[in-house]
Design an enzyme around this catalytic site. Structure first.
Site, mmCIF file in Angstrom:
data_model
loop_
_atom_site.group_PDB
_atom_site.id
_atom_site.type_symbol
_atom_site.label_atom_id
_atom_site.label_comp_id
_atom_site.label_asym_id
_atom_site.label_seq_id
_atom_site.Cartn_x
_atom_site.Cartn_y
_atom_site.Cartn_z
ATOM 1 C CG HIS A 130 -5.247 3.790 0.527
ATOM 2 N ND1 HIS A 130 -4.851 2.489 0.304
ATOM 3 C CD2 HIS A 130 -6.355 3.965 -0.238
ATOM 4 C CE1 HIS A 130 -5.685 1.914 -0.556
ATOM 5 N NE2 HIS A 130 -6.604 2.786 -0.898
ATOM 6 C CG ASP A 139 -2.304 0.589 0.916
ATOM 7 O OD1 ASP A 139 -2.358 1.816 0.758
ATOM 8 O OD2 ASP A 139 -3.295 -0.163 0.829
ATOM 9 C CB SER A 141 -9.050 0.786 -1.329
ATOM 10 O OG SER A 141 -8.306 1.042 -2.482
#
Length: 548
Positions: free
Chosen positions: A304, A82, A473
């Site tokens: 994220h 990521d 995601s």
């Protein structure tokens, strides 16, 4: 890596919250697009449809309560490829993987794996001087920058036969690039106008009501007896409930965020002259190169990856924060995904690093539509398969039919064979109605395996904070968490068996839903191979039966 841009503004449809922008509102607000109210539980995705009021979660709480309560779990190592993870987060620090063979900060590659001081994982977007890439160009931008000098202004017949495949790629890339420039230019104008006018309207309403904040409490019971003004506040209150915002100030923040993301797309993602790769100092075209990067596994913006990690395995034993899906997990941070399109070389190396350092499952919440070094990624995926490692991949947020448009890494190899050790995941919402398929999610009866909760998912954020994000995601780590739970309680399961259990336990759902990106109603079961949503309870039930 990309969120739906921005997630909940789709529910507002970018229509103005304030149709008449004056200090005293006199006209009812425009009706927002229909949207379900957020479930009472912030972690709705852990709930059970039968026992929790029809909320379309994965039945995790029920599985732990009824099936796993007295069973012993074993540790499972999950790699998260990521943008980086906040390893000091209060709900993550206990579960972060620590390389037992490496001594922190001594400048020596103690375990001789080629990566010095990789105590928490590795960063393939960093340079030897400690700097890191954050913004990157899109893959079509990088390709166009390389191909444009070779083919601009030429016809196909004027190009040597041996070069025509590359010319065809140039034409395809140029169209995709031009379409994105047009789309983002229009979006920048629309977002800018919407933000400015709504900000003006909000300020006018604050002054009229004599308040400093337009939150749900104020809008539900405004300090005015003016009938028309109360009608306005009632409409705005309903809009906040439907879209999950706490206040109009939060709506404006989301609009501003969308405006900035679009501007960044123009300034970096679609900038033909932008190239941050010298920061890394590697040989970008050499897919065999392994010795680059640095030890900074958080990077400049770990939002994220931190959110993804929390969904998978946030500490279930600290009686604080949230509950990860998996109970006994270690999270390995492998940083390879910038704000923009990831490079194939980095993805291939990230997969190999994770496999070589013991990861049993890899979460891959990223994707793109051009893959110039595709063979290197496929070779790494095949390598992971030889080591029994399962890959979980997000389907993407462009509401595309992946049976018609290929997203990479693809669930099919270049030779046409299906990737045996990968699950591709679309995103679902919380209510079993026409909104069940998240409006941003990619889909495909052949190339998307299954759906999982991915709309307004509450998880960890940097700085020991928490919040909602939406996207495939978020759906991918839900499935990764299920895979890790199954592996933890049934450690003998192979990657192939994990995949089979997860897919077979997703029962087809025949609700008529809006096909993502349109108002067309389709059977939810037609949007993926399984036609269903993952379910931990049913997966555990299947795992308890003898393996074929």
């Amino acid at each position: 890596m990309a969120f739906p841009l921005p997630s909940r503004l789709r529910l507002l449809g970018l229509s103005l919250l304030f149709p008449v922008l004056v200090s005293a509102q006199t006209t009812p607000p425009a009706s927002p697009s229909p949207a379900p109210a957020a479930p009472a539980s912030p972690q709705w995705y852990l709930l059970d449809a039968q026992q929790d009021g029809g909320v379309m979660g994965i039945s995790a709480n029920r599985a732990y309560r009824e099936l796993l309560r007295d069973k012993v779990s074993t540790p499972v190592l999950v790699a998260v490829i990521d943008a980086g993870i906040d390893t000091a987060h209060a709900d993550l620090k206990r579960i972060m993987w620590h390389n037992p063979r490496e001594i922190a900060g001594n400048g020596v590659d103690d375990d001789k794996n080629g990566y010095t001081d990789d105590v928490w994982g590795w960063n393939f977007l960093g340079g030897p001087d400690g700097r890191n890439i954050n913004q990157e160009a899109l893959e079509e931008t990088r390709l166009l920058a390389r191909l444009k000098p070779l083919y601009q202004g030429k016809t196909r017949t004027a190009v040597p036969a041996a070069k025509r495949p590359e010319y065809d790629l140039y034409v395809k890339v140029k169209k995709a690039y031009d379409d994105k420039v047009k789309e983002n230019t229009q979006r920048l104008q629309e977002y800018g106008q919407a933000y400015a006018e709504n900000a003006q309207g909000a300020e006018g309403l604050k002054q009229t009501l004599g308040v400093s904040r337009l939150d749900t409490a104020t809008l539900r019971n405004p300090p005015t007896q003016d009938a028309e003004l109360r009608q306005v506040t009632r409409g705005l209150y309903q809009t906040l409930l439907q879209t999950g915002f706490a206040s109009l100030d939060d709506v404006l923040m989301e609009m501003k965020k969308g405006l900035q993301e679009t501007k960044d797309q123009m300034d970096y993602g679609l900038n033909l002259s932008y190239n941050p790769r010298p920061i890394v100092g590697d040989r970008p075209d050499d897919v065999k190169q392994r010795d680059y990067g640095n030890r900074d596994v958080a990077g400049p913006d770990p939002m994220h990856g931190t959110h993804v990690a929390g969904i998978i395995g946030a500490d279930r034993e600290n009686n604080a924060g949230i509950l990860g899906v998996a109970p006994n997990v270690q999270i390995m941070s492998v940083r390879a995904i910038p704000d923009g399109d990831e490079r194939d070389k980095d993805v291939a190396n990230a997969i190999r690093y994770a496999v070589d350092n013991g990861a049993q499952i890899i979460n891959m919440s990223f994707g793109k539509y051009f893959s110039p070094q595709r063979p290197a990624v496929e070779e790494a995926i095949r390598y992971a398969n030889t080591k029994g490692v399962l890959l979980i991949h997000s389907a993407g947020n462009e509401n595309n039919n992946l049976d018609q448009v290929t997203q990479y890494p693809s669930p099919t190899f270049q030779n046409g064979q299906s990737v045996p050790n990968m699950i591709t995941v679309g995103a679902s919402a919380s209510t079993n109605d026409e909104t069940l398929a998240a409006d941003f999610s990619n889909y495909g009866k052949l190339r998307v395996d299954v759906f999982a909760p991915g709309n307004q998912i509450y998880s960890t954020l940097p700085g020991s904070k928490y919040g909602n994000l939406s996207g495939t995601s978020m759906a991918s780590p839900v499935v990764t968490g299920i895979a890790a739970t199954l592996k933890s309680y049934f450690p003998q399961l192979t990657a192939a068996q994990l995949k089979r259990l997860i897919l077979e336990s997703a029962q087809p759902i025949h609700t008529k839903v809006r096909q993502p990106g349109s108002n067309k109603l389709v059977d939810f079961s037609t949007l993926s191979r399984t036609g269903g949503i993952v379910n931990l309870y049913r997966a555990v039930q299947l795992a308890q039966q003898p393996m074929p």
